[in-house]
Design a protein around this motif. Structure first.
Motif, PDB file in Angstrom:
ATOM      1  N   TRP A 176      30.345 -18.500 -59.682  1.00 37.31           N
ATOM      2  CA  TRP A 176      30.051 -18.925 -58.624  1.00 37.31           C
ATOM      3  C   TRP A 176      31.099 -20.422 -58.039  1.00 37.31           C
ATOM      4  CZ3 TRP A 176      29.108 -24.433 -59.529  1.00 37.31           C
ATOM      5  CH2 TRP A 176      27.986 -25.216 -59.070  1.00 37.31           C
ATOM      6  N   GLN A 177      31.920 -21.225 -59.247  1.00 35.20           N
ATOM      7  CA  GLN A 177      32.623 -21.818 -58.773  1.00 35.20           C
ATOM      8  C   GLN A 177      33.467 -22.131 -57.576  1.00 35.20           C
ATOM      9  OE1 GLN A 177      33.997 -24.225 -62.828  1.00 35.20           O
ATOM     10  NE2 GLN A 177      32.242 -22.269 -63.070  1.00 35.20           N
ATOM     11  N   PHE A 178      34.160 -20.531 -57.156  1.00 32.41           N
ATOM     12  CA  PHE A 178      34.904 -20.766 -56.092  1.00 32.41           C
ATOM     13  C   PHE A 178      34.579 -20.681 -55.263  1.00 32.41           C
ATOM     14  CE2 PHE A 178      36.533 -18.805 -60.084  1.00 32.41           C
ATOM     15  CZ  PHE A 178      37.816 -18.615 -59.439  1.00 32.41           C
ATOM     16  N   PRO A 179      32.487 -19.982 -55.211  1.00 31.81           N
ATOM     17  CA  PRO A 179      32.688 -20.873 -53.106  1.00 31.81           C
ATOM     18  C   PRO A 179      31.592 -22.515 -53.339  1.00 31.81           C
ATOM     19  CG  PRO A 179      31.140 -18.933 -54.295  1.00 31.81           C
ATOM     20  CD  PRO A 179      32.200 -18.973 -55.278  1.00 31.81           C
ATOM     21  N   HIS A 180      31.686 -22.929 -54.478  1.00 33.32           N
ATOM     22  CA  HIS A 180      31.412 -24.066 -54.161  1.00 33.32           C
ATOM     23  C   HIS A 180      32.169 -25.351 -54.576  1.00 33.32           C
ATOM     24  CE1 HIS A 180      28.901 -27.573 -55.346  1.00 33.32           C
ATOM     25  NE2 HIS A 180      29.640 -28.154 -56.495  1.00 33.32           N
ATOM     26  N   PHE A 181      33.297 -24.700 -54.645  1.00 35.19           N
ATOM     27  CA  PHE A 181      34.601 -25.741 -54.971  1.00 35.19           C
ATOM     28  C   PHE A 181      34.926 -25.657 -52.976  1.00 35.19           C
ATOM     29  CE2 PHE A 181      39.040 -26.792 -55.754  1.00 35.19           C
ATOM     30  CZ  PHE A 181      38.878 -28.399 -56.045  1.00 35.19           C
ATOM     31  N   ASN A 182      35.190 -24.247 -53.088  1.00 33.27           N
ATOM     32  CA  ASN A 182      36.292 -24.087 -52.261  1.00 33.27           C
ATOM     33  C   ASN A 182      35.274 -24.599 -50.635  1.00 33.27           C
ATOM     34  OD1 ASN A 182      37.699 -22.562 -54.070  1.00 33.27           O
ATOM     35  ND2 ASN A 182      38.334 -20.887 -52.352  1.00 33.27           N
ATOM     36  N   ALA A 183      34.527 -24.348 -50.652  1.00 33.90           N
ATOM     37  CA  ALA A 183      33.689 -24.902 -49.560  1.00 33.90           C
ATOM     38  C   ALA A 183      33.695 -27.006 -49.782  1.00 33.90           C
ATOM     39  CB  ALA A 183      32.166 -24.723 -49.652  1.00 33.90           C
ATOM     40  N   LEU A 184      33.430 -27.497 -50.701  1.00 35.65           N
ATOM     41  CA  LEU A 184      33.932 -28.266 -50.726  1.00 35.65           C
ATOM     42  C   LEU A 184      34.815 -29.238 -50.485  1.00 35.65           C
ATOM     43  CD1 LEU A 184      33.050 -31.834 -51.590  1.00 35.65           C
ATOM     44  CD2 LEU A 184      33.423 -30.777 -54.112  1.00 35.65           C
ATOM     45  N   SER A 185      36.158 -28.449 -51.325  1.00 35.02           N
ATOM     46  CA  SER A 185      37.892 -28.596 -51.168  1.00 35.02           C
ATOM     47  C   SER A 185      37.843 -28.643 -49.697  1.00 35.02           C
ATOM     48  CB  SER A 185      39.040 -27.760 -51.495  1.00 35.02           C
ATOM     49  OG  SER A 185      39.102 -26.567 -51.650  1.00 35.02           O
ATOM     50  N   MET A 186      37.449 -28.182 -48.914  1.00 36.40           N
ATOM     51  CA  MET A 186      38.297 -28.134 -47.207  1.00 36.40           C
ATOM     52  C   MET A 186      37.636 -28.649 -46.400  1.00 36.40           C
ATOM     53  SD  MET A 186      39.703 -25.508 -45.365  1.00 36.40           S
ATOM     54  CE  MET A 186      40.381 -25.039 -44.609  1.00 36.40           C
ATOM     55  N   THR A 187      36.568 -29.229 -46.843  1.00 37.66           N
ATOM     56  CA  THR A 187      35.909 -31.329 -46.572  1.00 37.66           C
ATOM     57  C   THR A 187      36.865 -31.879 -46.170  1.00 37.66           C
ATOM     58  OG1 THR A 187      34.395 -31.425 -48.026  1.00 37.66           O
ATOM     59  CG2 THR A 187      33.653 -29.998 -46.131  1.00 37.66           C
TER      60      THR A 187
ATOM     61  N   ARG B  55      27.870 -25.938 -44.879  1.00 42.84           N
ATOM     62  CA  ARG B  55      26.437 -24.376 -44.332  1.00 42.84           C
ATOM     63  C   ARG B  55      26.809 -24.292 -46.128  1.00 42.84           C
ATOM     64  NH1 ARG B  55      23.983 -22.563 -40.105  1.00 42.84           N
ATOM     65  NH2 ARG B  55      24.107 -20.670 -40.905  1.00 42.84           N
ATOM     66  N   LEU B  56      28.065 -23.392 -46.405  1.00 46.68           N
ATOM     67  CA  LEU B  56      28.972 -23.513 -47.479  1.00 46.68           C
ATOM     68  C   LEU B  56      27.994 -23.445 -48.960  1.00 46.68           C
ATOM     69  CD1 LEU B  56      29.136 -20.564 -49.103  1.00 46.68           C
ATOM     70  CD2 LEU B  56      31.414 -20.907 -49.334  1.00 46.68           C
ATOM     71  N   PHE B  57      28.613 -25.154 -48.779  1.00 47.60           N
ATOM     72  CA  PHE B  57      28.576 -25.885 -49.779  1.00 47.60           C
ATOM     73  C   PHE B  57      27.300 -26.060 -50.029  1.00 47.60           C
ATOM     74  CE2 PHE B  57      27.938 -30.270 -50.989  1.00 47.60           C
ATOM     75  CZ  PHE B  57      28.466 -30.510 -52.250  1.00 47.60           C
ATOM     76  N   TRP B  58      25.837 -26.605 -49.377  1.00 44.77           N
ATOM     77  CA  TRP B  58      25.010 -26.289 -49.347  1.00 44.77           C
ATOM     78  C   TRP B  58      23.961 -24.712 -50.348  1.00 44.77           C
ATOM     79  CZ3 TRP B  58      22.647 -30.732 -50.844  1.00 44.77           C
ATOM     80  CH2 TRP B  58      23.542 -32.513 -50.191  1.00 44.77           C
ATOM     81  N   ALA B  59      25.035 -24.883 -49.548  1.00 44.31           N
ATOM     82  CA  ALA B  59      23.598 -22.875 -49.739  1.00 44.31           C
ATOM     83  C   ALA B  59      24.144 -22.971 -52.052  1.00 44.31           C
ATOM     84  CB  ALA B  59      24.663 -21.343 -49.130  1.00 44.31           C
ATOM     85  N   SER B  60      25.499 -22.750 -51.494  1.00 43.89           N
ATOM     86  CA  SER B  60      25.902 -22.922 -53.220  1.00 43.89           C
ATOM     87  C   SER B  60      25.223 -23.904 -54.068  1.00 43.89           C
ATOM     88  CB  SER B  60      27.716 -23.077 -53.465  1.00 43.89           C
ATOM     89  OG  SER B  60      28.007 -24.808 -53.287  1.00 43.89           O
ATOM     90  N   VAL B  61      24.878 -25.465 -53.769  1.00 39.48           N
ATOM     91  CA  VAL B  61      24.578 -26.524 -54.459  1.00 39.48           C
ATOM     92  C   VAL B  61      22.937 -25.488 -54.490  1.00 39.48           C
ATOM     93  CG1 VAL B  61      23.279 -28.243 -54.410  1.00 39.48           C
ATOM     94  CG2 VAL B  61      25.328 -28.388 -53.301  1.00 39.48           C
TER      95      VAL B  61
END
Length: 386
Positions: A251-262, A341-347
């Motif tokens: 789970w941490q990869f879609p969450h952090f990868n989306a966050l770090s992209m911003t 969108r991916l960040f909030w989906a992962s949240v």
């Protein structure tokens, strides 16, 4: 009217932008973390005691700590036990053990997060996400933070050792070392830091699983040749804990990868080695791969007897949502709102899957059904075997 035409022009340009263009700096904003909010409250406080209390609390990264404790407690709750309303002699989870687990895990997480901040105030000051942390704003000294971290680490490890078991205490101490001693400096060396950070998040479910095993199973028989690792292997022998750890890891990869992209440009300016700016294409592929991996992990939880068959359906709905957003994130290279969108989906994905797993815990409602229909419980010669 001119402003409206300009906005329409900008939107049209974004829609017409080719997908194979290099990733651009995104202006997507992320909400301030709890540490920043607590630091603001501490700075504005007129009471010295309140200011100090809020400053120390902000060192713990409360939201991250809450997630760590939630994953450990959920793993504890999911450990196989007899159905509700069955024989009072059946093995059950201990509330006192859960309290010790929660207390100790909270303190260990607080210690790790504090040491992370102690090591990075110079770099935290360069990023919008971390520039309001207490050590950056001089609300506390580095020495005060180190003392606080040592006290939390000591109290947390002792609570886990005597209140739960040495295996859980060892995992808690190891996670402090892994996060503060390996992950934190590795962030400035290699993108491998993301995988190490994911390991940090995967350990708390193992802690919860090992804690529950102590509550519901007999102690390992002690002999002159019994060693500490014999007990550890005994407590971690069932696959459920490892599957939950794998879920947190993936789970941490879609969450952090989306966050770090911003904030990829800020990571680059501060010297942090992140996939989001070094290998943006890999950043998207990794997020998508690990999102897909959530499907077989959830199937594994059913196969291992942790959840019932209904979990296969409900978890698939939530996992499909995450995969859809991860696929969009990969295809659009994080642009056009895909990162947000991916960040909030992962949240919402993680508490959703964990909550569904608890609702679909294997055998949870069997005792209730027998009680409602007046059926007598079947007795087995060897008693409950879980």
């Amino acid at each position: 009217m001119a402003d409206g035409m300009a906005k329409e022009e900008t939107a049209q340009q974004l829609q017409e932008q080719p997908l194979n263009t290099p990733p651009q700096v995104t202006t997507t904003t992320i909400p301030p973390d709890a540490s920043a909010q607590l630091s603001d409250a501490a700075k504005a406080s007129t009471s010295a005691y309140r200011r100090s209390a809020l400053a120390y609390l902000s060192l713990t990264k409360p939201r991250l700590t809450a997630l760590i404790v939630l994953s450990a407690a959920t793993s504890y709750a999911l450990f196989p036990t007899p159905p509700l309303l069955t024989s009072p002699d059946a093995p059950s989870l201990s509330t006192l053990t859960l309290l010790y687990l929660t207390f100790g895990t909270t303190l260990c997480s607080a210690a790790a997060n504090t040491l992370n901040m102690v090591a990075e105030p110079k770099y935290d000051a360069q990023m919008s996400r971390t520039k309001n942390r207490p050590l950056v704003r001089k609300l506390l000294t580095g020495r005060q933070a180190v003392v606080f971290a040592v006290l939390c680490a000591g109290a947390g490890t002792v609570a886990l050792w005597f209140g739960v078991n040495p295996t859980v205490a060892g995992l808690g101490a190891a996670n402090i070392i892994l996060y503060a001693g390996i992950y934190t400096p590795l962030k400035r060396v290699s993108v491998v830091n993301t995988w190490v950070g994911a390991l940090v998040g995967a350990i708390p479910p193992l802690m919860g699983w090992a804690a529950a095993a102590t509550s519901t199973t007999p102690s390992l028989p002690t002999t002159p040749t019994t060693h500490w690792y014999d007990e550890s292997l005994h407590l971690l022998s069932l696959p459920g804990g490892w599957l939950l750890a794998a879920l947190l890891f993936a789970w941490q990869f879609p969450h952090f990868n989306a966050l770090s992209m911003t904030i990829a440009h800020e990571y680059k300016a501060a010297g942090y080695q992140m996939m989001s700016w070094k290998y943006p294409a890999l950043n998207g592929r990794v997020a998508l791969r690990y999102s897909i991996l959530c499907f077989p992990i959830c199937v594994g939880l059913w196969w291992a007897g942790v959840t019932d068959r209904g979990f296969l359906v409900t978890s698939s709905v939530v996992n499909a949502w995450l995969v859809r957003e991860a696929w969009r994130f990969w295809r659009l290279k994080g642009q056009r709102g895909a990162s947000r969108r991916l960040f909030w989906a992962s949240v919402w994905h993680l508490p959703g899957v964990l909550g569904l797993a608890c609702l679909h815990k294997k055998g949870l409602w069997e005792g209730v059904g027998r009680w409602l229909w007046g059926e007598e419980e079947e007795e087995e010669e060897d008693g409950y075997v879980y």
